[in-house]
Write an enzyme that holds these catalytic residues in place. Structure first.
Site, PDB file in Angstrom:
ATOM      1  N   ARG A 198       0.827  -1.217   0.000  1.00  0.00           N
ATOM      2  CA  ARG A 198       0.000   0.000   0.000  1.00  0.00           C
ATOM      3  C   ARG A 198       0.856   1.259   0.000  1.00  0.00           C
ATOM      4  O   ARG A 198       0.453   2.273  -0.581  1.00  0.00           O
ATOM      5  CB  ARG A 198      -0.958  -0.002   1.179  1.00  0.00           C
ATOM      6  CG  ARG A 198      -2.091  -0.974   0.935  1.00  0.00           C
ATOM      7  CD  ARG A 198      -3.122  -0.914   2.022  1.00  0.00           C
ATOM      8  NE  ARG A 198      -4.333  -1.580   1.572  1.00  0.00           N
ATOM      9  CZ  ARG A 198      -5.199  -2.182   2.358  1.00  0.00           C
ATOM     10  NH1 ARG A 198      -4.990  -2.197   3.658  1.00  0.00           N
ATOM     11  NH2 ARG A 198      -6.268  -2.747   1.873  1.00  0.00           N
TER      12      ARG A 198
ATOM     13  N   LYS B 237     -18.735 -16.760   0.662  1.00  0.00           N
ATOM     14  CA  LYS B 237     -20.139 -16.498   0.983  1.00  0.00           C
ATOM     15  C   LYS B 237     -20.942 -15.847  -0.140  1.00  0.00           C
ATOM     16  O   LYS B 237     -20.499 -14.873  -0.736  1.00  0.00           O
ATOM     17  CB  LYS B 237     -20.207 -15.556   2.175  1.00  0.00           C
ATOM     18  CG  LYS B 237     -19.773 -16.178   3.470  1.00  0.00           C
ATOM     19  CD  LYS B 237     -20.078 -15.179   4.549  1.00  0.00           C
ATOM     20  CE  LYS B 237     -19.583 -15.600   5.895  1.00  0.00           C
ATOM     21  NZ  LYS B 237     -19.469 -14.419   6.757  1.00  0.00           N
TER      22      LYS B 237
ATOM     23  N   GLY C 196      -9.001  -8.066  -2.360  1.00  0.00           N
ATOM     24  CA  GLY C 196      -9.237  -9.085  -1.337  1.00  0.00           C
ATOM     25  C   GLY C 196      -8.447 -10.365  -1.561  1.00  0.00           C
ATOM     26  O   GLY C 196      -7.286 -10.337  -1.946  1.00  0.00           O
TER      27      GLY C 196
ATOM     28  N   GLY D   1     -13.291  -3.803  -0.293  1.00  0.00           N
ATOM     29  CA  GLY D   1     -14.648  -3.282  -0.102  1.00  0.00           C
ATOM     30  C   GLY D   1     -15.037  -2.274  -1.167  1.00  0.00           C
ATOM     31  O   GLY D   1     -16.141  -2.315  -1.716  1.00  0.00           O
TER      32      GLY D   1
HETATM   33  P1  AMP Z   1     -14.007 -14.381   0.413  1.00  0.00           P
HETATM   34  O1  AMP Z   1     -13.323 -13.743   1.583  1.00  0.00           O
HETATM   35  O2  AMP Z   1     -15.482 -14.470   0.532  1.00  0.00           O
HETATM   36  O3  AMP Z   1     -13.534 -13.849  -0.919  1.00  0.00           O
HETATM   37  O4  AMP Z   1     -13.555 -15.901   0.465  1.00  0.00           O
HETATM   38  C1  AMP Z   1     -12.231 -16.294   0.364  1.00  0.00           C
HETATM   39  C2  AMP Z   1     -12.062 -17.544   1.140  1.00  0.00           C
HETATM   40  O5  AMP Z   1     -12.960 -18.523   0.644  1.00  0.00           O
HETATM   41  C3  AMP Z   1     -10.679 -18.129   1.029  1.00  0.00           C
HETATM   42  O6  AMP Z   1     -10.070 -18.104   2.282  1.00  0.00           O
HETATM   43  C4  AMP Z   1     -10.932 -19.567   0.578  1.00  0.00           C
HETATM   44  O7  AMP Z   1     -10.168 -20.512   1.272  1.00  0.00           O
HETATM   45  C5  AMP Z   1     -12.396 -19.768   0.888  1.00  0.00           C
HETATM   46  N1  AMP Z   1     -13.019 -20.779   0.044  1.00  0.00           N
HETATM   47  C6  AMP Z   1     -13.031 -20.849  -1.289  1.00  0.00           C
HETATM   48  N2  AMP Z   1     -13.652 -21.945  -1.713  1.00  0.00           N
HETATM   49  C7  AMP Z   1     -14.062 -22.599  -0.608  1.00  0.00           C
HETATM   50  C8  AMP Z   1     -14.778 -23.809  -0.396  1.00  0.00           C
HETATM   51  N3  AMP Z   1     -15.182 -24.563  -1.416  1.00  0.00           N
HETATM   52  N4  AMP Z   1     -15.017 -24.170   0.880  1.00  0.00           N
HETATM   53  C9  AMP Z   1     -14.599 -23.417   1.914  1.00  0.00           C
HETATM   54  N5  AMP Z   1     -13.933 -22.262   1.779  1.00  0.00           N
HETATM   55  C10 AMP Z   1     -13.664 -21.855   0.518  1.00  0.00           C
END
Ligand code: AMP
Length: 399
Positions: free
Chosen positions: A36, A205, A356, A379
Site C-alpha cells: 500500500r 459467501k 481481497g 470493499g
Molecule cells: P471471500 O473472503 O469471501 O472472498 O472468500 C475467500 C475464502 O474462501 C478463502 O479463504 C478460501 O479458502 C475460501 N473458500 C473458497 N472456496 C471454498 C470452499 N469450497 N469451501 C470453503 N472455503 C472456501
C-alpha cells in the site's frame, strides 16, 4: 474521468493535503506487507517533483478507545515511507491536530513530506473521523491551501472526515493516480466493457456478493460462480452438498439468482472434495456437481476448470473476485490456478482482479504481473462492481 485529477492543479509551493491508504499489516511494530505504501508513491512523488509540500493523512486499523492506540501509530509507516522516498518524512507521534502539528506544517519547504498521525485516533472521542464530523473535516482542510488529493481507493466507499470531510472544505478536491486508475479499470469495465465481458465470482459467501452478482448479471455476458458459495446454489437446485459450506438463509436468494441468470449464470459441473476441511484422509474428484455425503467440496474439479476455460475463451474484459477453492492449501489450488491461466492467456483481454483474497491468490501464486489491474481495495471494488457510487469519489471536484 469527469473528476479533476492531481494533474489539473498547480502544486508549486503549495501545502497539498493528500489522503493515502497506509492501512498496512503490522506485527510487533514491523510492517509485514508494504504494497500500500508503494502504491501511493507515484502520486506523492509527482506532488514533490512539482514543488508541492505533501501533508499525508491515513487511517491504520480501528481505534475505538484509548487502549486501541497501542500499536496503531503510523510512526513505522513514516520511517518506511522515508526509506522509499529517499528523504525524511516529518511525523509527530500522536498528533492529528494541534499547535505542534500546525507549526511543523508551516515549516515545510517545497518538496518536503509530513505524515499526520492515524486519522482514527480522532474516533476515540465520538467517532469524529469515521462519522465525518464537520468540524474535523474543516479543521484538516484548513491545514492546507485549498488543494486536496484523494488517493485512498481502499476507503473511497466510506464518507469519513479525512476524505469526504476535507473535500467539502477545499476549492479543488482531486483524484490521485491510484484512485484514477482504480476507477478507470473497474468502473469502465462494468459500465463500458469491451465485449465479451465475463465476470468470475468465488469466495466463501453468497451473502457478501448478492449485490455484485445481481449487477453483473445485468452488465456482463457471462457470470461464472465458483468457491464456497457454489454449494448454496447447488443446494438451492436440490443437489447433495455433503458437509460443504452452505448459507441456509440464502437459498431463496440463490434460487432467484439462478432464475434471473438463466444461461448467463454458470456453475461448476464437478468438485474436488475431501472428508474433512483439515486433517482429511481422503481427497477425490466428484463425477458431477453433487458432493458425496460426509465430504466437503473444497475446489472446483477438472471438468469445471475445462468448462470455465471454454467460457472465458475469447473474452475481452474479465473481472474476477473470489478464489475458486481453498487456494491457501495446495491440494485445493488447481481451480483458482486453472481459472487464472484461462484469463491471462486470452489475447487483448482487459483482466481485472477486484481485490481481497483473489488479489492475494494472484500475488502468492505468481500471477500478479499477468493481470491488467489488481485492485488495492476489497470493499471499495466490491461496491463499484455492485454499481454503487463511492462517496470519496463523488465528493471530488468536477472537471
Ligand atoms: P471471500 O473472503 O469471501 O472472498 O472468500 C475467500 C475464502 O474462501 C478463502 O479463504 C478460501 O479458502 C475460501 N473458500 C473458497 N472456496 C471454498 C470452499 N469450497 N469451501 C470453503 N472455503 C472456501
Amino acid at each position: 474521468m469527469a473528476k479533476k485529477t492531481v494533474k489539473d492543479v498547480e502544486l508549486k509551493d503549495k501545502k497539498v493535503l493528500v489522503r493515502v491508504d497506509f492501512n498496512v499489516p503490522l506485527k510487533d511494530g514491523v510492517i509485514t506487507n508494504d504494497n500500500r505504501i508503494s502504491a501511493a508513491l507515484p502520486t506523492i512523488e509527482y506532488i514533490l517533483n512539482e514543488g508541492g509540500k505533501a501533508i499525508l493523512f491515513s487511517h491504520l486499523g480501528r481505534v475505538k478507545e484509548e487502549a486501541d492506540k497501542e500499536g496503531k501509530s503510523l510512526a513505522p509507516v513514516a520511517v518506511a515511507l522515508g526509506e522509499k522516498l529517499g528523504k525524511p518524512v516529518k511525523f509527530i507521534p500522536g498528533a492529528t491536530r494541534g499547535a505542534e502539528l500546525e507549526a511543523a506544517i508551516d515549516a515545510l519547504n517545497a518538496g518536503d513530506v509530513l505524515l499526520v498521525e492515524n486519522t482514527r485516533f480522532e474516533d476515540i472521542d465520538g467517532k469524529k473521523e469515521s462519522k465525518n464530523d464537520p468540524e474535523l473535516g474543516a479543521y484538516w482542510a484548513g491545514l492546507g491551501e485549498g488543494i486536496f488529493v484523494n488517493d485512498a481507493f481502499g476507503t473511497a466507499h466510506r464518507a469519513h472526515a479525512s476524505n469526504v470531510g476535507i473535500s467539502a472544505n477545499v476549492e479543488n478536491a482531486v483524484a490521485g493516480f491510484l484512485l484514477e486508475n482504480e476507477i478507470a479499470y473497474i468502473k469502465d469495465a462494468v459500465d463500458a466493457p469491451v465485449r465479451p465481458f465475463v465476470a468470475i465470482l468465488g469466495g466463501s459467501k453468497v451473502s457478501d456478493k448478492i449485490g455484485v452478482i445481481e449487477n453483473l448479471l445485468e452488465k456482463a455476458d457471462k457470470v461464472i460462480i465458483g468457491g464456497g458459495m457454489t454449494y448454496t446454489f447447488f443446494k438451492a437446485q436440490g443437489l447433495e452438498i455433503g458437509a460443504s459450506l452452505c448459507e441456509e438463509d440464502k437459498l431463496d436468494v440463490a434460487k432467484a439468482l439462478i432464475a434471473k441468470g438463466g444461461d448467463k449464470l454458470i456453475l461448476p459441473v464437478d468438485n474436488k472434495e475431501a472428508n474433512a476441511f483439515a486433517g482429511y484422509t481422503e481427497v477425490k474428484n466428484t463425477d458431477g456437481p453433487a458432493v458425496d455425503p460426509g465430504f466437503l467440496g473444497l475446489d472446483i474439479g477438472p471438468k469445471s476448470i475445462e468448462k470455465f476455460a471454454a467460457d472465458i475463451a475469447g473474452a475481452k474484459t474479465v473481472v474476477w473476485n473470489g478464489p475458486m477453492g481453498v487456494f491457501e492449501n495446495p491440494d485445493f489450488q488447481a481451480g483458482t490456478i486453472g481459472v487464472m491461466d484461462a484469463i491471462v492467456s486470452q489475447p487483448d483481454v482487459k483482466s481485472i482482479i477486484g481485490g481481497g483474497d483473489s488479489a492475494a491468490a494472484a500475488i502468492n501464486l505468481g500471477y500478479a504481473d499477468k493481470f491488467s489491474w489488481i485492485s488495492t481495495g476489497g470493499g471499495a471494488s466490491m461496491e463499484l462492481l455492485e454499481g454503487k457510487e463511492l462517496p470519496g469519489l463523488t465528493a471530488l471536484t468536477e472537471k
